[in-house]
Design a protein around this motif. Sequence first.
Motif, short mmCIF file in Angstrom:
data_model
loop_
_atom_site.label_atom_id
_atom_site.label_comp_id
_atom_site.label_asym_id
_atom_site.label_seq_id
_atom_site.Cartn_x
_atom_site.Cartn_y
_atom_site.Cartn_z
N SER A 185 -13.72 6.66 -9.51
CA SER A 185 -12.66 7.15 -8.64
C SER A 185 -12.97 8.54 -8.09
O SER A 185 -13.70 9.32 -8.69
CB SER A 185 -11.33 7.22 -9.40
OG SER A 185 -11.39 8.23 -10.38
N LEU A 186 -12.37 8.80 -6.94
CA LEU A 186 -12.39 10.12 -6.31
C LEU A 186 -11.16 10.89 -6.79
O LEU A 186 -10.16 10.28 -7.22
CB LEU A 186 -12.34 9.98 -4.79
CG LEU A 186 -13.61 9.47 -4.11
CD1 LEU A 186 -13.32 9.04 -2.68
CD2 LEU A 186 -14.67 10.56 -4.14
N PRO A 187 -11.17 12.22 -6.68
CA PRO A 187 -10.01 13.01 -7.10
C PRO A 187 -8.71 12.63 -6.37
O PRO A 187 -7.63 12.75 -6.94
CB PRO A 187 -10.40 14.45 -6.77
CG PRO A 187 -11.88 14.45 -6.75
CD PRO A 187 -12.28 13.08 -6.27
N ASP A 188 -8.82 12.15 -5.13
CA ASP A 188 -7.62 11.77 -4.38
C ASP A 188 -7.05 10.42 -4.80
O ASP A 188 -6.07 9.96 -4.24
CB ASP A 188 -7.88 11.78 -2.88
CG ASP A 188 -8.84 10.69 -2.42
OD1 ASP A 188 -9.25 9.83 -3.24
OD2 ASP A 188 -9.19 10.67 -1.23
N GLY A 189 -7.69 9.78 -5.77
CA GLY A 189 -7.19 8.51 -6.28
C GLY A 189 -7.91 7.29 -5.74
O GLY A 189 -7.70 6.19 -6.24
N GLY A 190 -8.73 7.43 -4.73
CA GLY A 190 -9.49 6.30 -4.21
C GLY A 190 -10.45 5.78 -5.26
O GLY A 190 -11.07 6.55 -5.99
N GLN A 191 -10.53 4.46 -5.37
CA GLN A 191 -11.42 3.83 -6.35
C GLN A 191 -12.36 2.85 -5.68
O GLN A 191 -12.08 2.33 -4.60
CB GLN A 191 -10.62 3.08 -7.42
CG GLN A 191 -9.93 3.95 -8.40
CD GLN A 191 -9.38 3.16 -9.58
OE1 GLN A 191 -9.34 1.94 -9.57
NE2 GLN A 191 -8.95 3.88 -10.60
#
Length: 123
Positions: free
Chosen positions: A72-78
Motif C-alpha cells: 500500500s501507499l500512504p494515501d491508502g491505495g493498494q
Amino acid sequence: MKIQELQKEYGLKYDPEDNSFKDDFWQHQQSGQWILTHDAVEIIASKEGIKLVNIEVLNSEVDLVRFLITMSLPDGGQIQSIGEADRKNCHSQYLGCMAEKRGIDRCVLKLIKAYQYNISSEV
C-alpha cells in the motif's frame, strides 16, 4: 517517468563508465530495458512510504513457491501482484525468499508506474 527522473528523485547511483556492482540500475544490452536492483526498489519503497500489507501463500512446494503480495501507499491505495520462484527460473536454494522479493519488486514498480517506461527489477 524516465530513468533519469527516477535516478534524480530517489538518489539512485549509476555510472555508465564505471560498470560496477555499486550501481542501483543498468541498461540491458539486448532489449534496452532499464533494470533496477532489488536494493534500489527498496530505496524507492522507503522514500514513497510503500508498506507491505500481506503475503498470502498460493503454492509452497519443493520446486515451486508462489505468493500473492499486497502493498500500500500512504494515501491508502493498494496493489497486489504475484511473486513466484521455481527450480527452472531460480538458482537460489531459497525459493520463498526469491518469490517474496519478486512480488515486492513488482508491486513497488507498479505503484510508481515504472513498467510503462520500460523499467523492471533484476529479480
